[in-house]
Design a protein around this motif. Sequence first.
Motif, PDB file in Angstrom:
ATOM      1  N   PHE A 237       0.853  -1.190   0.000  1.00  0.00           N
ATOM      2  CA  PHE A 237       0.000   0.000   0.000  1.00  0.00           C
ATOM      3  C   PHE A 237       0.886   1.237   0.000  1.00  0.00           C
ATOM      4  O   PHE A 237       1.116   1.865   1.028  1.00  0.00           O
ATOM      5  CB  PHE A 237      -0.917  -0.008   1.235  1.00  0.00           C
ATOM      6  CG  PHE A 237      -2.036   0.994   1.153  1.00  0.00           C
ATOM      7  CD1 PHE A 237      -3.182   0.702   0.434  1.00  0.00           C
ATOM      8  CD2 PHE A 237      -1.937   2.220   1.787  1.00  0.00           C
ATOM      9  CE1 PHE A 237      -4.219   1.608   0.361  1.00  0.00           C
ATOM     10  CE2 PHE A 237      -2.964   3.142   1.713  1.00  0.00           C
ATOM     11  CZ  PHE A 237      -4.107   2.837   1.006  1.00  0.00           C
ATOM     12  N   ASP A 238       1.426   1.571  -1.184  1.00  0.00           N
ATOM     13  CA  ASP A 238       2.328   2.721  -1.295  1.00  0.00           C
ATOM     14  C   ASP A 238       1.535   3.953  -1.727  1.00  0.00           C
ATOM     15  O   ASP A 238       1.427   4.269  -2.915  1.00  0.00           O
ATOM     16  CB  ASP A 238       3.434   2.435  -2.321  1.00  0.00           C
ATOM     17  CG  ASP A 238       4.429   1.411  -1.789  1.00  0.00           C
ATOM     18  OD1 ASP A 238       4.884   1.589  -0.646  1.00  0.00           O
ATOM     19  OD2 ASP A 238       4.724   0.450  -2.511  1.00  0.00           O
ATOM     20  N   LEU A 239       0.959   4.625  -0.756  1.00  0.00           N
ATOM     21  CA  LEU A 239       0.197   5.836  -1.020  1.00  0.00           C
ATOM     22  C   LEU A 239       0.735   6.946  -0.139  1.00  0.00           C
ATOM     23  O   LEU A 239       0.608   6.891   1.084  1.00  0.00           O
ATOM     24  CB  LEU A 239      -1.294   5.627  -0.748  1.00  0.00           C
ATOM     25  CG  LEU A 239      -2.175   6.868  -0.912  1.00  0.00           C
ATOM     26  CD1 LEU A 239      -2.134   7.355  -2.355  1.00  0.00           C
ATOM     27  CD2 LEU A 239      -3.610   6.570  -0.479  1.00  0.00           C
ATOM     28  N   ASN A 240       1.351   7.929  -0.763  1.00  0.00           N
ATOM     29  CA  ASN A 240       1.928   9.051  -0.039  1.00  0.00           C
ATOM     30  C   ASN A 240       1.044  10.269  -0.244  1.00  0.00           C
ATOM     31  O   ASN A 240       1.134  10.970  -1.253  1.00  0.00           O
ATOM     32  CB  ASN A 240       3.356   9.326  -0.545  1.00  0.00           C
ATOM     33  CG  ASN A 240       4.109  10.291   0.356  1.00  0.00           C
ATOM     34  OD1 ASN A 240       3.505  11.148   1.007  1.00  0.00           O
ATOM     35  ND2 ASN A 240       5.429  10.156   0.403  1.00  0.00           N
ATOM     36  N   ILE A 241       0.134  10.511   0.710  1.00  0.00           N
ATOM     37  CA  ILE A 241      -0.809  11.620   0.596  1.00  0.00           C
ATOM     38  C   ILE A 241      -0.076  12.954   0.547  1.00  0.00           C
ATOM     39  O   ILE A 241      -0.438  13.863  -0.215  1.00  0.00           O
ATOM     40  CB  ILE A 241      -1.794  11.614   1.786  1.00  0.00           C
ATOM     41  CG1 ILE A 241      -2.569  10.292   1.828  1.00  0.00           C
ATOM     42  CG2 ILE A 241      -2.748  12.790   1.671  1.00  0.00           C
ATOM     43  CD1 ILE A 241      -3.481  10.068   0.664  1.00  0.00           C
ATOM     44  N   LYS A 242       0.983  13.066   1.346  1.00  0.00           N
ATOM     45  CA  LYS A 242       1.748  14.311   1.396  1.00  0.00           C
ATOM     46  C   LYS A 242       2.372  14.619   0.037  1.00  0.00           C
ATOM     47  O   LYS A 242       2.396  15.765  -0.412  1.00  0.00           O
ATOM     48  CB  LYS A 242       2.829  14.212   2.481  1.00  0.00           C
ATOM     49  CG  LYS A 242       3.621  15.497   2.683  1.00  0.00           C
ATOM     50  CD  LYS A 242       4.630  15.330   3.806  1.00  0.00           C
ATOM     51  CE  LYS A 242       5.439  16.613   4.015  1.00  0.00           C
ATOM     52  NZ  LYS A 242       6.446  16.445   5.103  1.00  0.00           N
ATOM     53  N   GLU A 243       2.891  13.584  -0.623  1.00  0.00           N
ATOM     54  CA  GLU A 243       3.506  13.774  -1.931  1.00  0.00           C
ATOM     55  C   GLU A 243       2.454  14.166  -2.972  1.00  0.00           C
ATOM     56  O   GLU A 243       2.699  15.045  -3.808  1.00  0.00           O
ATOM     57  CB  GLU A 243       4.217  12.497  -2.370  1.00  0.00           C
ATOM     58  CG  GLU A 243       4.993  12.653  -3.676  1.00  0.00           C
ATOM     59  CD  GLU A 243       5.649  11.362  -4.112  1.00  0.00           C
ATOM     60  OE1 GLU A 243       6.732  11.417  -4.706  1.00  0.00           O
ATOM     61  OE2 GLU A 243       5.066  10.282  -3.861  1.00  0.00           O
ATOM     62  N   LEU A 244       1.288  13.540  -2.908  1.00  0.00           N
ATOM     63  CA  LEU A 244       0.214  13.896  -3.835  1.00  0.00           C
ATOM     64  C   LEU A 244      -0.193  15.345  -3.660  1.00  0.00           C
ATOM     65  O   LEU A 244      -0.452  16.058  -4.635  1.00  0.00           O
ATOM     66  CB  LEU A 244      -0.996  12.985  -3.619  1.00  0.00           C
ATOM     67  CG  LEU A 244      -0.905  11.563  -4.161  1.00  0.00           C
ATOM     68  CD1 LEU A 244      -2.122  10.748  -3.730  1.00  0.00           C
ATOM     69  CD2 LEU A 244      -0.774  11.569  -5.674  1.00  0.00           C
ATOM     70  N   PHE A 245      -0.252  15.803  -2.417  1.00  0.00           N
ATOM     71  CA  PHE A 245      -0.622  17.193  -2.152  1.00  0.00           C
ATOM     72  C   PHE A 245       0.424  18.160  -2.695  1.00  0.00           C
ATOM     73  O   PHE A 245       0.088  19.253  -3.157  1.00  0.00           O
ATOM     74  CB  PHE A 245      -0.810  17.408  -0.642  1.00  0.00           C
ATOM     75  CG  PHE A 245      -1.286  18.787  -0.289  1.00  0.00           C
ATOM     76  CD1 PHE A 245      -2.615  19.142  -0.473  1.00  0.00           C
ATOM     77  CD2 PHE A 245      -0.404  19.745   0.220  1.00  0.00           C
ATOM     78  CE1 PHE A 245      -3.060  20.420  -0.156  1.00  0.00           C
ATOM     79  CE2 PHE A 245      -0.841  21.012   0.536  1.00  0.00           C
ATOM     80  CZ  PHE A 245      -2.179  21.351   0.351  1.00  0.00           C
TER      81      PHE A 245
END
Length: 285
Positions: A16-24
């Motif tokens: 589960f490689d989801l980086n919310i901070k990077e997406l923002f």
Amino acid sequence: MNKEFQTVLKSKNGWFDLNIKELFKYKDLIYLFVKRDFISLYKQTVLGPLWAIIQPLLTTVVYTLIFGNVADLAAPGVPSFLFYLSGTICWTYFSTSITNTANTFVNNSSILGKVYFPRLVMPISTVISGLITMAIQYVFLIGFLVYYMISGVPIEINLYVLFTPLLILQLSVLSLGCGVVISALTTKYRDLKMLVSFGLQLWMYAAPVAYDMFKLEIFAPGGALHNLYMLNPVTPIINIFRYGYLGIGVIEWDFYLISWATSILLLLAGIVLFSRVEKTFMDTI
């Protein structure tokens, strides 16, 4: 001399490689993709954004004539045109978002091999760009609601219209989850791309878009297939949307909560699947 790097690329080995901070951090890129998608959609067309109104209008007219007048499957007590227009707007956004998201990586393969950015930026921007078209269609719906009310047609608009942002958010989450799952698979299995449109047509007839579920006894409350029918995550969304703006039907909160759970699970499944596929992304796309 110490240097501070703004971007650090690491291998992705987790499920589960989801980086919310990077997406923002890439919100400006999402905005640019949204702008590009919307402009390119109506570029070199004579009518431009008017197609956002013409397409659901023509679909609604066909549904009204065939399913409403000939087959008598529209809900009683409200104009058939409004009944079909409300369902068409919800379904058009949902199906279009899935179709565009499913093809987004294949269609943008030339960009993916040149520069790094979080790949989920593309499906997210695709879903958001569809909101612009839906907003135009929503204003169109409100205009017809006002027209019928001025004409004296009794339409019971109620406070459930306040659920509209939540319903649209759920359609976005659901279409994003389905789209990411399909897009992750189509990078390797292109056959799925051919089945998406056919599958969406079947899905549409499993939702109350072209007919009132209460006109069909097997789908109505107490019917043999009612519970199975309501497990379709799109069905409770359309029912609540119509209940708020037209005052028809019933709201079954247990199935609506199941619909939300299904939407979130599909999104999580899409992210997990995409995390596994992304490792060999450029080799198969």
